[in-house]
Design a protein around this motif. Sequence first.
Motif, PDB file in Angstrom:
ATOM      1  N   ASP A  80      -5.324   9.049   7.118  1.00 30.35           N
ATOM      2  CA  ASP A  80      -6.251   9.923   6.401  1.00 30.35           C
ATOM      3  C   ASP A  80      -6.204   9.679   4.904  1.00 30.35           C
ATOM      4  OD1 ASP A  80      -6.947  11.488   8.740  1.00 30.35           O
ATOM      5  OD2 ASP A  80      -4.907  12.267   8.623  1.00 30.35           O
ATOM      6  N   LEU A  81      -5.036   9.311   4.423  1.00 32.69           N
ATOM      7  CA  LEU A  81      -4.870   9.140   2.984  1.00 32.69           C
ATOM      8  C   LEU A  81      -3.922   7.989   2.677  1.00 32.69           C
ATOM      9  CD1 LEU A  81      -5.384  10.474   0.106  1.00 32.69           C
ATOM     10  CD2 LEU A  81      -3.143  11.531   0.424  1.00 32.69           C
ATOM     11  N   ALA A  82      -4.369   7.075   1.822  1.00 29.87           N
ATOM     12  CA  ALA A  82      -3.480   6.011   1.361  1.00 29.87           C
ATOM     13  C   ALA A  82      -2.951   6.410  -0.003  1.00 29.87           C
ATOM     14  CB  ALA A  82      -4.236   4.691   1.270  1.00 29.87           C
ATOM     15  N   VAL A  83      -1.635   6.436  -0.136  1.00 28.37           N
ATOM     16  CA  VAL A  83      -1.016   6.726  -1.422  1.00 28.37           C
ATOM     17  C   VAL A  83      -0.598   5.379  -1.997  1.00 28.37           C
ATOM     18  CG1 VAL A  83       0.853   7.959  -2.586  1.00 28.37           C
ATOM     19  CG2 VAL A  83      -0.222   8.962  -0.543  1.00 28.37           C
ATOM     20  N   LEU A  84      -1.338   4.913  -2.993  1.00 25.84           N
ATOM     21  CA  LEU A  84      -1.065   3.591  -3.561  1.00 25.84           C
ATOM     22  C   LEU A  84      -0.045   3.756  -4.675  1.00 25.84           C
ATOM     23  CD1 LEU A  84      -4.708   2.201  -3.576  1.00 25.84           C
ATOM     24  CD2 LEU A  84      -2.966   2.123  -1.769  1.00 25.84           C
ATOM     25  N   VAL A  85       1.134   3.212  -4.425  1.00 20.31           N
ATOM     26  CA  VAL A  85       2.264   3.459  -5.315  1.00 20.31           C
ATOM     27  C   VAL A  85       2.482   2.262  -6.238  1.00 20.31           C
ATOM     28  CG1 VAL A  85       4.694   4.127  -5.418  1.00 20.31           C
ATOM     29  CG2 VAL A  85       3.291   4.846  -3.463  1.00 20.31           C
ATOM     30  N   PHE A  86       2.428   2.532  -7.536  1.00 17.25           N
ATOM     31  CA  PHE A  86       2.643   1.499  -8.550  1.00 17.25           C
ATOM     32  C   PHE A  86       3.646   2.004  -9.551  1.00 17.25           C
ATOM     33  CE2 PHE A  86      -0.959  -0.161  -6.540  1.00 17.25           C
ATOM     34  CZ  PHE A  86      -0.944  -1.522  -6.803  1.00 17.25           C
ATOM     35  N   SER A  87       4.628   1.149  -9.915  1.00 17.16           N
ATOM     36  CA  SER A  87       5.597   1.611 -10.901  1.00 17.16           C
ATOM     37  C   SER A  87       5.110   1.276 -12.299  1.00 17.16           C
ATOM     38  CB  SER A  87       6.965   0.983 -10.642  1.00 17.16           C
ATOM     39  OG  SER A  87       6.855  -0.406 -10.459  1.00 17.16           O
ATOM     40  N   ALA A  88       5.472   2.145 -13.245  1.00 15.62           N
ATOM     41  CA  ALA A  88       5.115   1.930 -14.637  1.00 15.62           C
ATOM     42  C   ALA A  88       5.808   0.669 -15.145  1.00 15.62           C
ATOM     43  CB  ALA A  88       5.545   3.141 -15.459  1.00 15.62           C
ATOM     44  N   LYS A  89       7.054   0.491 -14.721  1.00  7.43           N
ATOM     45  CA  LYS A  89       7.869  -0.674 -15.087  1.00  7.43           C
ATOM     46  C   LYS A  89       8.787  -0.992 -13.913  1.00  7.43           C
ATOM     47  CE  LYS A  89       7.493  -1.435 -19.743  1.00  7.43           C
ATOM     48  NZ  LYS A  89       7.513  -0.289 -20.676  1.00  7.43           N
ATOM     49  N   ILE A 113      -5.270   7.831  -3.176  1.00 11.28           N
ATOM     50  CA  ILE A 113      -4.863   8.346  -4.476  1.00 11.28           C
ATOM     51  C   ILE A 113      -3.892   7.330  -5.085  1.00 11.28           C
ATOM     52  CG2 ILE A 113      -5.144  10.783  -3.855  1.00 11.28           C
ATOM     53  CD1 ILE A 113      -2.101  11.014  -3.675  1.00 11.28           C
ATOM     54  N   ILE A 114      -3.785   7.373  -6.397  1.00 11.49           N
ATOM     55  CA  ILE A 114      -2.903   6.436  -7.087  1.00 11.49           C
ATOM     56  C   ILE A 114      -1.697   7.200  -7.616  1.00 11.49           C
ATOM     57  CG2 ILE A 114      -2.702   4.841  -9.038  1.00 11.49           C
ATOM     58  CD1 ILE A 114      -5.851   4.579  -8.800  1.00 11.49           C
ATOM     59  N   VAL A 115      -0.521   6.725  -7.277  1.00  6.80           N
ATOM     60  CA  VAL A 115       0.687   7.364  -7.776  1.00  6.80           C
ATOM     61  C   VAL A 115       1.438   6.371  -8.653  1.00  6.80           C
ATOM     62  CG1 VAL A 115       2.985   8.176  -7.107  1.00  6.80           C
ATOM     63  CG2 VAL A 115       0.972   9.094  -5.956  1.00  6.80           C
ATOM     64  N   ILE A 116       1.705   6.786  -9.888  1.00  9.97           N
ATOM     65  CA  ILE A 116       2.507   5.950 -10.784  1.00  9.97           C
ATOM     66  C   ILE A 116       3.943   6.446 -10.703  1.00  9.97           C
ATOM     67  CG2 ILE A 116       2.839   5.182 -13.161  1.00  9.97           C
ATOM     68  CD1 ILE A 116      -0.078   6.053 -13.669  1.00  9.97           C
ATOM     69  N   THR A 117       4.858   5.552 -10.347  1.00 16.06           N
ATOM     70  CA  THR A 117       6.268   5.944 -10.291  1.00 16.06           C
ATOM     71  C   THR A 117       6.984   5.463 -11.555  1.00 16.06           C
ATOM     72  OG1 THR A 117       6.697   3.911  -9.094  1.00 16.06           O
ATOM     73  CG2 THR A 117       6.438   5.909  -7.781  1.00 16.06           C
ATOM     74  N   LYS A 118       8.185   5.944 -11.752  1.00  8.15           N
ATOM     75  CA  LYS A 118       9.032   5.575 -12.899  1.00  8.15           C
ATOM     76  C   LYS A 118       8.319   5.845 -14.229  1.00  8.15           C
ATOM     77  CE  LYS A 118      10.800   1.866  -9.930  1.00  8.15           C
ATOM     78  NZ  LYS A 118      11.512   0.608  -9.781  1.00  8.15           N
ATOM     79  N   ALA A 119       7.529   6.924 -14.270  1.00 12.06           N
ATOM     80  CA  ALA A 119       6.804   7.277 -15.493  1.00 12.06           C
ATOM     81  C   ALA A 119       7.780   7.508 -16.646  1.00 12.06           C
ATOM     82  CB  ALA A 119       5.933   8.510 -15.265  1.00 12.06           C
ATOM     83  N   ASP A 120       9.038   7.789 -16.310  1.00 10.87           N
ATOM     84  CA  ASP A 120      10.057   7.969 -17.367  1.00 10.87           C
ATOM     85  C   ASP A 120      10.276   6.685 -18.161  1.00 10.87           C
ATOM     86  OD1 ASP A 120      12.698   6.697 -15.797  1.00 10.87           O
ATOM     87  OD2 ASP A 120      11.344   7.735 -14.448  1.00 10.87           O
ATOM     88  N   LEU A 121       9.839   5.540 -17.621  1.00 10.61           N
ATOM     89  CA  LEU A 121      10.041   4.261 -18.315  1.00 10.61           C
ATOM     90  C   LEU A 121       8.835   3.854 -19.164  1.00 10.61           C
ATOM     91  CD1 LEU A 121      11.679   2.162 -15.418  1.00 10.61           C
ATOM     92  CD2 LEU A 121      12.819   3.435 -17.235  1.00 10.61           C
ATOM     93  N   LEU A 122       7.813   4.727 -19.194  1.00 15.77           N
ATOM     94  CA  LEU A 122       6.578   4.361 -19.890  1.00 15.77           C
ATOM     95  C   LEU A 122       6.278   5.342 -21.021  1.00 15.77           C
ATOM     96  CD1 LEU A 122       4.308   2.195 -19.406  1.00 15.77           C
ATOM     97  CD2 LEU A 122       3.032   3.985 -18.240  1.00 15.77           C
TER      98      LEU A 122
END
Length: 299
Positions: A80-89, A113-122
């Motif tokens: 039903d939903l693709a969570v596209l996971v991309f890291s900031a770094k 939906i787009i999820v940015i991970t490791k936002a603490d590094l950006l």
Amino acid sequence: MPEGRIVKALSGFYYVADQANPERIVQCRARGLFKKKGAKITPLVGDWVVFEAPNDRDGYVMEIEERTSELVRPSIANVDLAVLVFSAKEPDMSPLLLDKFLVHTEHAGIDAIIVITKADLLEEQDCSRFVAEYEKVGYRVIPTSILDRRGVEQVREELIGKLAVFAGQSGVGKSSLLNAIFPGISLQTGEISQKLGRGRHTTRHVELLPLKEGGYVADTPGFSSLDFINMTELDLAQAFRDFEQRSDECKFRGCLHITEPSCAVQAALQAGEIVEHRYKHYLQFMEELREYLRRNKQW
Ligand SMILES: Nc1nc2c(ncn2[C@@H]2O[C@H](COP(=O)(O)OP(=O)(O)OP(=O)(O)O)[C@@H](O)[C@H]2O)c(=O)[nH]1
Ligand SMILES: [Mg+2]
Ligand SMILES: [Zn+2]
């Protein structure tokens, strides 16, 4: 015969959660061949199936129900939903790969939906710029971090009641984010096995994890290459939401927005309303697709 959903596929076995009692998992083999419109199909994680279980543990998958959607990579049905996971770094954000994933989810007819991970590094401003860009294209974008837990609750809310799949490159933090969202599921992540000194752990199979609130979420192995299978040039153009919104105003129906005159997409690009790299990636994918079609031409 009972019905259920395949929650895991491993070494020729399909693990089916009984619909009447989802906590009951039956280890099944496939009985015979399954066909759809003459073509052979194999059971996929996410499939609704009819199964036979002569005893309480072992059984057979007898029938596969019609799928609402199907993804090749990761290999899963009825999402039903693709969570596209991309890291900031670590690894660096790749808009090229993101656009490619988006082509696949659009083509498969799956919401993403787009999820940015490791936002603490950006840097905050780089993060907001990226969020704004893709929100303008038409997607929900959620920056997250497992360190300060930003975005974690927001992602959780998106998953409830759905079959959601986490997809993205290896090491972006898919398993880590799932652990943060669902304490207690204890998926293995890169970090943990480093401590054990056995090299980096990586997820190796697709498995559906049941949510307390209803629905399933699938952790998947990382991947970074995708072919444009079963796609036409027009499919590719239509897989870009920001282009598709404007295509009604193109002079020609079926406009590919490349060399056609009076093209609304090219005009929007000139006016700075379409993000330049999206268009650049589109041209690049079109080349790849044409190359793929040339190689696989049916004579
Ligand atoms: N700084 C920071 N590091 C993170 C965050 N989330 C995950 N990581 C680290 O990223 C590394 C990879 O995380 P995993 O969760 O194993 O990545 P994965 O996407 O599941 O990888 P595969 O299973 O190989 O596809 C680990 O060392 C995590 O600790 C985050 O929010 N911030
Ligand atoms: Mg993982
Ligand atoms: Zn056009």
